[in-house]
Write a protein that holds these residues in place. Structure first.
Motif, PDB file in Angstrom:
ATOM      1  N   ASN A  22       0.807  -0.804   0.394  1.00 43.41           N
ATOM      2  CA  ASN A  22       0.050  -0.063   0.216  1.00 43.41           C
ATOM      3  C   ASN A  22       1.227   1.198  -0.080  1.00 43.41           C
ATOM      4  OD1 ASN A  22      -2.786  -1.013  -0.253  1.00 43.41           O
ATOM      5  ND2 ASN A  22      -2.850  -1.906   2.002  1.00 43.41           N
ATOM      6  N   LYS A  32       0.955  -1.407 -10.047  1.00 37.59           N
ATOM      7  CA  LYS A  32       0.837  -1.922  -9.344  1.00 37.59           C
ATOM      8  C   LYS A  32       2.195  -3.120  -8.390  1.00 37.59           C
ATOM      9  CE  LYS A  32      -2.358  -2.736 -12.887  1.00 37.59           C
ATOM     10  NZ  LYS A  32      -4.265  -3.597 -12.670  1.00 37.59           N
ATOM     11  N   LYS A  58      -5.161 -13.903  -1.243  1.00 38.78           N
ATOM     12  CA  LYS A  58      -5.691 -13.905  -2.131  1.00 38.78           C
ATOM     13  C   LYS A  58      -7.670 -12.212  -0.964  1.00 38.78           C
ATOM     14  CE  LYS A  58      -5.942 -15.607  -5.871  1.00 38.78           C
ATOM     15  NZ  LYS A  58      -5.564 -15.044  -7.527  1.00 38.78           N
ATOM     16  N   TYR A  60      -6.918  -9.864   0.466  1.00 38.13           N
ATOM     17  CA  TYR A  60      -5.961  -8.668  -0.278  1.00 38.13           C
ATOM     18  C   TYR A  60      -5.966  -7.704  -1.711  1.00 38.13           C
ATOM     19  CZ  TYR A  60      -3.954  -8.710   4.095  1.00 38.13           C
ATOM     20  OH  TYR A  60      -4.091  -9.327   5.886  1.00 38.13           O
ATOM     21  N   GLU A  61      -6.080  -8.944  -2.850  1.00 34.09           N
ATOM     22  CA  GLU A  61      -6.744  -8.579  -4.015  1.00 34.09           C
ATOM     23  C   GLU A  61      -7.012  -7.505  -4.929  1.00 34.09           C
ATOM     24  OE1 GLU A  61      -4.709 -11.811  -8.123  1.00 34.09           O
ATOM     25  OE2 GLU A  61      -7.126 -12.450  -6.427  1.00 34.09           O
ATOM     26  N   ASN A  62      -6.987  -7.014  -5.646  1.00 35.65           N
ATOM     27  CA  ASN A  62      -7.335  -6.170  -6.315  1.00 35.65           C
ATOM     28  C   ASN A  62      -7.397  -5.452  -6.977  1.00 35.65           C
ATOM     29  OD1 ASN A  62      -6.037  -4.009  -5.765  1.00 35.65           O
ATOM     30  ND2 ASN A  62      -6.159  -3.426  -3.513  1.00 35.65           N
ATOM     31  N   ASP A  63      -8.193  -4.450  -7.673  1.00 29.11           N
ATOM     32  CA  ASP A  63      -7.148  -3.859  -9.079  1.00 29.11           C
ATOM     33  C   ASP A  63      -5.829  -3.432  -9.416  1.00 29.11           C
ATOM     34  OD1 ASP A  63      -8.388  -1.341  -7.713  1.00 29.11           O
ATOM     35  OD2 ASP A  63      -8.190  -0.459  -9.641  1.00 29.11           O
ATOM     36  N   LYS A  64      -5.001  -3.021  -7.942  1.00 30.07           N
ATOM     37  CA  LYS A  64      -3.461  -3.000  -7.600  1.00 30.07           C
ATOM     38  C   LYS A  64      -2.834  -3.689  -7.412  1.00 30.07           C
ATOM     39  CE  LYS A  64      -4.391   1.893  -8.545  1.00 30.07           C
ATOM     40  NZ  LYS A  64      -3.850   2.556  -9.650  1.00 30.07           N
TER      41      LYS A  64
END
Length: 176
Positions: A22, A32, A58, A60-64
């Motif tokens: 982050n 990313k 998984k 924490y997975e997102n578009d970034k």
């Protein structure tokens, strides 16, 4: 697009790992972050199976933040970077902590790894970081979370997000 490559055992993933991703995203060091839990790690013992470590990541997975499940079997970091370059080109930034910098010359094909752009995050105030070449981006003005997977395995569950902790309890991992 700048893509950070964060390779580790993530045994288990904790708040400190996600804080790194982050921070790099929020401060525009990368656009990313690809997180890759290794199948085996040359200096680590007692890793739980990689599927469980992937499942915890998984959350924490997102578009970034992308959780990579295809390069886990690569034995060495240089192999991971070589494979990812085929897909992403030369916009990759290997992410390491300053504690790894002093051992980097011991890594398999270290000279090849050092040809990549490498983001080095200072882990402790006392760390003396020397820039080995122009590809190194030293980040020493951030506040790392004091967290380690070893502490978690010893019972410090405060370092875990709730979903990760619930997953560990449900699967009876780490004797927690």
């Amino acid at each position: 697009m700048k893509i950070g490559v964060y390779v580790g055992s993530f045994n288990p993933v904790h708040k400190g790992h996600i804080h790194v991703a982050n921070y790099l995203l929020e401060n525009k060091y990368v656009d990313k972050v690809i997180m890759i839990p290794t199948l085996n790690y040359w200096d680590k013992k007692n890793l739980i199976n990689v599927e469980d470590r992937i499942n915890m990541l998984k959350f924490y997975e997102n578009d970034k933040i992308i959780i990579d499940t295809t390069h886990n079997k690569c034995k060495y970091t240089y192999e991971i970077m070589d494979n990812l370059k085929k897909e992403y080109g030369n916009n990759l930034y290997l992410i390491i902590g300053s504690d790894n910098l002093e051992k980097l010359n011991l890594w398999k094909n270290a000279n090849k790894i050092m040809k990549n752009k490498i983001i080095v995050l200072k882990r402790n105030k006392d760390d003396k970081i020397k820039k080995l070449n122009a590809n190194f981006i030293i980040i020493d003005n951030w506040n790392p979370l004091k967290a380690s997977s070893t502490e978690v395995r010893r019972g410090n569950t405060m370092l875990l997000d709730k979903k990760v902790y619930e997953y560990i309890k449900k699967k009876k991992l780490y004797n927690l």
